[in-house]
Scaffold this active site. Sequence first.
Site: not given
Ligand code: CO
Length: 134
Positions: A8, A81, A130
């Site tokens: 994502h 992110h 991440e």
């Molecule tokens: Co995230």
Amino acid sequence: MKLGRLNHVGVATPSIENSVAFYRDVMGAEVIRESFDLPAQGVKVCFIDTPNSQIELIEPLGESSPIHGFLAKNPAGGQHHLCYEVPDIHAAKAWFEGKGAKILGEPRIGAHGTPIFFVHPKDMNGVLTEIMET
Ligand code: CO
């Protein structure tokens, strides 16, 4: 380390409600998940499905939310992110540490209910990254 699937894109927002309306009405999003609080991370989260990935809307939760600083610099919100999938969170952590990258905290349970950690943008070409175990 083998570059994994982009799980994502994290997007900070002062209002998930307003952002959901934008993705639905302007971007044509059809699958918008239920938003939920993630108190351990100081955020409220809402996932929007794209055909090949997801957008993770992140709104501050509580006064000490790590998102407050980002929104102070970017009042309208913005890209926060990128999240990549890995098969083994501890192997990935050891890999990045071996490269001298700064890991932000210990692996913990993320918004998808699996272990995650963040890598400091200064070691990631400016991108807060991440890493998420699938
Ligand atoms: Co995230």
